[in-house]
Design an enzyme around this catalytic site. Sequence first.
Site, mmCIF file in Angstrom:
data_model
loop_
_atom_site.group_PDB
_atom_site.id
_atom_site.type_symbol
_atom_site.label_atom_id
_atom_site.label_comp_id
_atom_site.label_asym_id
_atom_site.label_seq_id
_atom_site.Cartn_x
_atom_site.Cartn_y
_atom_site.Cartn_z
ATOM 1 N N ASP A 108 0.798 -1.236 0.000
ATOM 2 C CA ASP A 108 0.000 0.000 0.000
ATOM 3 C C ASP A 108 0.831 1.287 0.000
ATOM 4 O O ASP A 108 0.514 2.242 0.731
ATOM 5 C CB ASP A 108 -0.942 0.014 1.207
ATOM 6 C CG ASP A 108 -1.963 -1.104 1.173
ATOM 7 O OD1 ASP A 108 -1.931 -1.930 0.244
ATOM 8 O OD2 ASP A 108 -2.795 -1.163 2.094
ATOM 9 N N ASP A 121 -4.697 -0.655 -1.810
ATOM 10 C CA ASP A 121 -6.032 -0.373 -1.291
ATOM 11 C C ASP A 121 -6.882 0.181 -2.428
ATOM 12 O O ASP A 121 -6.437 1.098 -3.138
ATOM 13 C CB ASP A 121 -5.922 0.660 -0.171
ATOM 14 C CG ASP A 121 -6.382 0.137 1.173
ATOM 15 O OD1 ASP A 121 -6.494 -1.086 1.341
ATOM 16 O OD2 ASP A 121 -6.626 0.963 2.071
ATOM 17 N N HIS A 145 -10.842 1.040 -2.758
ATOM 18 C CA HIS A 145 -12.164 1.046 -2.152
ATOM 19 C C HIS A 145 -13.220 1.675 -3.052
ATOM 20 O O HIS A 145 -12.946 2.679 -3.732
ATOM 21 C CB HIS A 145 -12.136 1.848 -0.851
ATOM 22 C CG HIS A 145 -11.244 1.281 0.203
ATOM 23 N ND1 HIS A 145 -11.321 -0.017 0.636
ATOM 24 C CD2 HIS A 145 -10.244 1.864 0.930
ATOM 25 C CE1 HIS A 145 -10.425 -0.225 1.593
ATOM 26 N NE2 HIS A 145 -9.751 0.894 1.776
ATOM 27 N N HIS A 178 -17.498 2.894 0.861
ATOM 28 C CA HIS A 178 -17.022 1.734 1.624
ATOM 29 C C HIS A 178 -17.407 1.850 3.096
ATOM 30 O O HIS A 178 -17.349 2.938 3.684
ATOM 31 C CB HIS A 178 -15.500 1.621 1.492
ATOM 32 C CG HIS A 178 -14.986 0.274 1.869
ATOM 33 N ND1 HIS A 178 -14.525 -0.023 3.132
ATOM 34 C CD2 HIS A 178 -14.891 -0.882 1.161
ATOM 35 C CE1 HIS A 178 -14.139 -1.288 3.182
ATOM 36 N NE2 HIS A 178 -14.358 -1.832 2.013
ATOM 37 N N HIS A 218 -10.572 7.244 1.748
ATOM 38 C CA HIS A 218 -9.210 7.157 1.226
ATOM 39 C C HIS A 218 -9.126 6.084 0.149
ATOM 40 O O HIS A 218 -9.908 5.141 0.120
ATOM 41 C CB HIS A 218 -8.210 6.847 2.349
ATOM 42 C CG HIS A 218 -8.390 5.482 2.949
ATOM 43 N ND1 HIS A 218 -9.361 5.187 3.877
ATOM 44 C CD2 HIS A 218 -7.723 4.309 2.747
ATOM 45 C CE1 HIS A 218 -9.283 3.921 4.230
ATOM 46 N NE2 HIS A 218 -8.304 3.341 3.544
ATOM 47 N N LYS A 222 -7.170 -4.726 -2.873
ATOM 48 C CA LYS A 222 -7.910 -5.208 -1.703
ATOM 49 C C LYS A 222 -8.858 -4.131 -1.192
ATOM 50 O O LYS A 222 -8.691 -2.953 -1.487
ATOM 51 C CB LYS A 222 -6.951 -5.656 -0.609
ATOM 52 C CG LYS A 222 -5.974 -4.598 -0.139
ATOM 53 C CD LYS A 222 -4.894 -5.205 0.728
ATOM 54 C CE LYS A 222 -3.954 -4.168 1.294
ATOM 55 N NZ LYS A 222 -4.606 -3.226 2.236
ATOM 56 N N CYS A 276 -1.832 -2.539 7.707
ATOM 57 C CA CYS A 276 -1.789 -3.416 6.532
ATOM 58 C C CYS A 276 -0.502 -4.235 6.451
ATOM 59 O O CYS A 276 -0.545 -5.397 6.023
ATOM 60 C CB CYS A 276 -2.002 -2.588 5.266
ATOM 61 S SG CYS A 276 -3.668 -1.864 5.216
#
Length: 209
Positions: A17, A55, A57, A61, A90, A115, A160
């Site tokens: 990330d 990441d 999203h 989310h 984010h 993810k 993470c």
Amino acid sequence: MPPVEPPDDETALIVVDVQVGFLPCGSLPVPEGDDVVPIINALARRYATVVLTQDWHPPDHLSFASAHPGRAPFETIALPYGPQVLWPDHCVMGTPDAAFAPGLDIPHAQAVIRKGCRRAVDSYSGFLEADRTTRTGLDGYLASRGIRTVHLCGLATDFCVAWTALDARRFGFAAAVIEEACRGIDLDGSLARAWAEMEAAGVRRIAAA
């Protein structure tokens, strides 16, 4: 702290990330997060197998405080899969905030694992979503490449990176976190807890050089 040993063909680097959203200029800044970029660039050149996690999203989310009227970022709520920290919006898919950090230069990375793509489930780990059953496919990819050991770096150490390291152990990989190539958030002592949990699980702490 031992240095990174010269990686062999059974060792992969997982870069967790390293995205605009987690840099000091981003929507969920990790202090000094941009400092890891040149360190990781230099490290990655030593590894034949490099995987990036990202990441990614949807805009609504459920880990976002904005999805819960009356709630504020960094509060914790209960979701069906367990406690969930609420974050500022984010790394929304397709936005500049979700892009990899400017200057991150790993052209030979062969896989990107996205993810947190499902609205109702967060995903700190690069291996398993927060429901602890849904796999991202990273374990199978590494196994198919003959990988037995993973070295981890990136953002943030206590979320993470730590979850990815712990799940690497869960799936039977040897794991080590390269401390200088990570930065943490340290939310209410989360950094110390993460290091303790990783040590208890057999995750080694190693130096970049």
